[in-house]
Design a protein around this motif. Structure first.
Motif, PDB file in Angstrom:
ATOM      1  N   ASP A 100      -3.138 -10.943 -10.054  1.00 33.75           N
ATOM      2  CA  ASP A 100      -2.821 -12.284 -10.542  1.00 33.75           C
ATOM      3  C   ASP A 100      -1.985 -12.039 -11.790  1.00 33.75           C
ATOM      4  O   ASP A 100      -2.509 -11.639 -12.837  1.00 33.75           O
ATOM      5  CB  ASP A 100      -4.095 -13.080 -10.855  1.00 33.75           C
ATOM      6  N   ALA A 101      -0.690 -12.259 -11.683  1.00 33.65           N
ATOM      7  CA  ALA A 101       0.269 -11.703 -12.632  1.00 33.65           C
ATOM      8  C   ALA A 101       0.551 -12.600 -13.831  1.00 33.65           C
ATOM      9  O   ALA A 101       0.646 -13.822 -13.707  1.00 33.65           O
ATOM     10  CB  ALA A 101       1.583 -11.395 -11.915  1.00 33.65           C
TER      11      ALA A 101
ATOM     12  N   ILE B  10      -0.578  -0.379  -1.465  1.00 30.46           N
ATOM     13  CA  ILE B  10      -0.333  -1.766  -1.078  1.00 30.46           C
ATOM     14  C   ILE B  10      -0.516  -2.660  -2.305  1.00 30.46           C
ATOM     15  O   ILE B  10      -1.521  -2.546  -3.007  1.00 30.46           O
ATOM     16  CB  ILE B  10      -1.307  -2.215   0.031  1.00 30.46           C
ATOM     17  N   VAL B  11       0.440  -3.544  -2.566  1.00 30.07           N
ATOM     18  CA  VAL B  11       0.331  -4.486  -3.689  1.00 30.07           C
ATOM     19  C   VAL B  11       0.390  -5.907  -3.144  1.00 30.07           C
ATOM     20  O   VAL B  11       1.347  -6.285  -2.469  1.00 30.07           O
ATOM     21  CB  VAL B  11       1.453  -4.274  -4.727  1.00 30.07           C
ATOM     22  N   VAL B  12      -0.651  -6.687  -3.442  1.00 33.35           N
ATOM     23  CA  VAL B  12      -0.720  -8.087  -3.032  1.00 33.35           C
ATOM     24  C   VAL B  12      -0.866  -8.942  -4.284  1.00 33.35           C
ATOM     25  O   VAL B  12      -1.835  -8.790  -5.031  1.00 33.35           O
ATOM     26  CB  VAL B  12      -1.911  -8.347  -2.090  1.00 33.35           C
ATOM     27  N   SER B  13       0.089  -9.818  -4.547  1.00 30.94           N
ATOM     28  CA  SER B  13      -0.015 -10.724  -5.689  1.00 30.94           C
ATOM     29  C   SER B  13      -0.399 -12.117  -5.187  1.00 30.94           C
ATOM     30  O   SER B  13      -0.039 -12.512  -4.084  1.00 30.94           O
ATOM     31  CB  SER B  13       1.301 -10.769  -6.467  1.00 30.94           C
TER      32      SER B  13
ATOM     33  N   VAL C 230       2.388 -14.834  -8.923  1.00 26.56           N
ATOM     34  CA  VAL C 230       2.938 -13.800  -8.044  1.00 26.56           C
ATOM     35  C   VAL C 230       4.052 -13.030  -8.742  1.00 26.56           C
ATOM     36  O   VAL C 230       4.578 -13.445  -9.775  1.00 26.56           O
ATOM     37  CB  VAL C 230       3.464 -14.401  -6.725  1.00 26.56           C
ATOM     38  N   VAL C 231       4.416 -11.886  -8.163  1.00 27.08           N
ATOM     39  CA  VAL C 231       5.509 -11.063  -8.671  1.00 27.08           C
ATOM     40  C   VAL C 231       6.688 -11.137  -7.698  1.00 27.08           C
ATOM     41  O   VAL C 231       6.505 -11.400  -6.509  1.00 27.08           O
ATOM     42  CB  VAL C 231       5.077  -9.598  -8.875  1.00 27.08           C
ATOM     43  N   THR C 232       7.878 -10.878  -8.200  1.00 31.57           N
ATOM     44  CA  THR C 232       9.082 -10.989  -7.370  1.00 31.57           C
ATOM     45  C   THR C 232       9.541  -9.668  -6.783  1.00 31.57           C
ATOM     46  O   THR C 232      10.472  -9.657  -5.985  1.00 31.57           O
ATOM     47  CB  THR C 232      10.240 -11.600  -8.185  1.00 31.57           C
TER      48      THR C 232
ATOM     49  N   ARG D  88       3.007 -11.696  -1.476  1.00 37.78           N
ATOM     50  CA  ARG D  88       2.751 -12.860  -2.329  1.00 37.78           C
ATOM     51  C   ARG D  88       1.965 -13.911  -1.547  1.00 37.78           C
ATOM     52  O   ARG D  88       2.335 -14.269  -0.435  1.00 37.78           O
ATOM     53  CB  ARG D  88       4.082 -13.467  -2.808  1.00 37.78           C
ATOM     54  N   ILE D  89       0.881 -14.414  -2.168  1.00 38.16           N
ATOM     55  CA  ILE D  89       0.099 -15.501  -1.587  1.00 38.16           C
ATOM     56  C   ILE D  89      -0.013 -16.585  -2.652  1.00 38.16           C
ATOM     57  O   ILE D  89      -0.536 -16.333  -3.738  1.00 38.16           O
ATOM     58  CB  ILE D  89      -1.322 -15.059  -1.191  1.00 38.16           C
TER      59      ILE D  89
END
Length: 340
Positions: A98-99, A118-121, A125-127, A133-134
């Motif tokens: 959570d950015a 694996i990165v999930v924001s 979100v991140v660009t 991104r969710i």
């Protein structure tokens, strides 16, 4: 820099559904970390509690080997970037974020991706293209508030905007929706703007400070965890209570119900569910399990109306927020979106 584990108690989209998934044990040796930038309101506390509940069960069931959560100082992007780099060194297989900023973490996120992580924001979100991104369609939630006010005030209204934390993508997106709504409904006049920082106390102080310089306020658009503070500011100033948009918090909804019972007060409330953290966890787990998912996904918004106020309050504990339970099967129901 201090990185402390924190353990605590919809709109518009392309209608493309993902395939059905099963919870397999192929990730039983994997570890997932949550990097959170801010924990100073009820939504964030609910989000962290949902993460803890979901991951504890996942570990107990053997779905993953371990999961931890880490929260930085208040919205410090540089500290969160360093935290992510530290998580890379610790060898986590996936990092859920959570950015604090859509762009300031991109370097650290790219380092994680390059290391095979694996990165999930989510939420904030991140660009960075390699990340997933969710998010709720936050811009549309701002437009929805203005659409509601246009129906309530067909002859026009003076509107005060209470924004969130400056520099965070969620704040920028909701604000853009408010501005778009003002352009769509030109009789709604934005006559002031303050930062409430998604906090009842901060919002009350900010609104109290600006009220003496403002004309009569008919309505207040907001972002969540600030509506009750806004009401308190108007009450303390001896000014008529405007139509305040809420963010599904128990304190806000309870105040709304009290006013509704007393004098028929009408309003509207909308927010993302804090349990989106559990949804992000399941997305990360499915990606580790080899599933192919789009990089941009939408989660549904939750709204409370005049007719659903009482039913929405049922089961929400004091200080809590309207939410819902997500499961691994809900990943299949997510819709794709263009990057926000």
């Amino acid at each position: 820099m201090k990185f402390q584990p924190l353990r605590c108690a919809l709109l518009s989209s392309a209608l493309i559904l993902l395939p059905s998934f099963a919870a397999l044990a192929d990730t039983s040796d994997k570890t997932i970390a949550l990097s959170n930038n801010y924990a100073g309101n009820s939504w964030r506390q609910g989000m962290l509690a949902s993460w803890q509940q979901t991951t504890e069960k996942a570990v107990k069931d053997g779905l993953i080997a371990g999961a931890d959560s880490f929260t930085t100082g208040e919205n410090q992007a540089t500290e969160q970037a360093a935290q992510i780099q530290n998580l890379i060194l610790q060898g986590y297989n996936a990092i859920v974020i959570d950015a604090a900023s859509p762009t300031a973490l991109n370097g650290a996120v790219k380092q994680a991706c390059d290391a095979g992580i694996i990165v999930v924001s989510f939420d904030g979100v991140v660009t960075e293209p390699c990340a997933y991104r969710i998010s709720m369609d936050f811009k549309q939630s701002g437009i929805a508030q203005m659409d509601y006010l246009a129906e309530r005030y067909p002859d026009g209204a003076n509107v005060l905007e209470v924004r969130g934390l400056a520099g965070v993508s969620v704040d920028e997106l909701i604000h853009s929706g408010i501005v778009a709504g003002a352009q769509k409904h030109p009789k709604l006049k934005l006559v002031g703007s303050v930062n409430g920082n998604w906090s009842q106390t901060a919002a009350q102080k900010a609104v109290a400070g600006v009220l003496p310089s403002l004309p009569k306020i008919d309505a207040v658009v907001a972002q969540g965890d600030d509506g009750y503070g806004v009401a308190q500011a108007f009450t303390a100033a001896g000014r008529p209570i405007p139509t305040i948009m809420f963010g599904n918090r128990e304190e806000e909804l309870s105040w709304w119900k009290k006013q509704k019972d007393a004098n028929g007060y009408q309003s509207f409330s909308i927010s993302s569910a804090p349990s989106i953290s559990s949804l992000a966890f399941y997305v990360a787990q499915q990606l580790l399990d080899g599933k192919e998912l789009p990089h941009d996904l939408l989660s549904p918004a939750l709204s409370v109306t005049q007719d659903t106020l009482e039913s929405s309050l049922k089961g929400v504990e004091k200080g809590g927020i309207v939410s819902q339970v997500y499961s691994i099967e809900d990943v299949a129901g997510l819709k794709t979106s263009s990057a926000q």
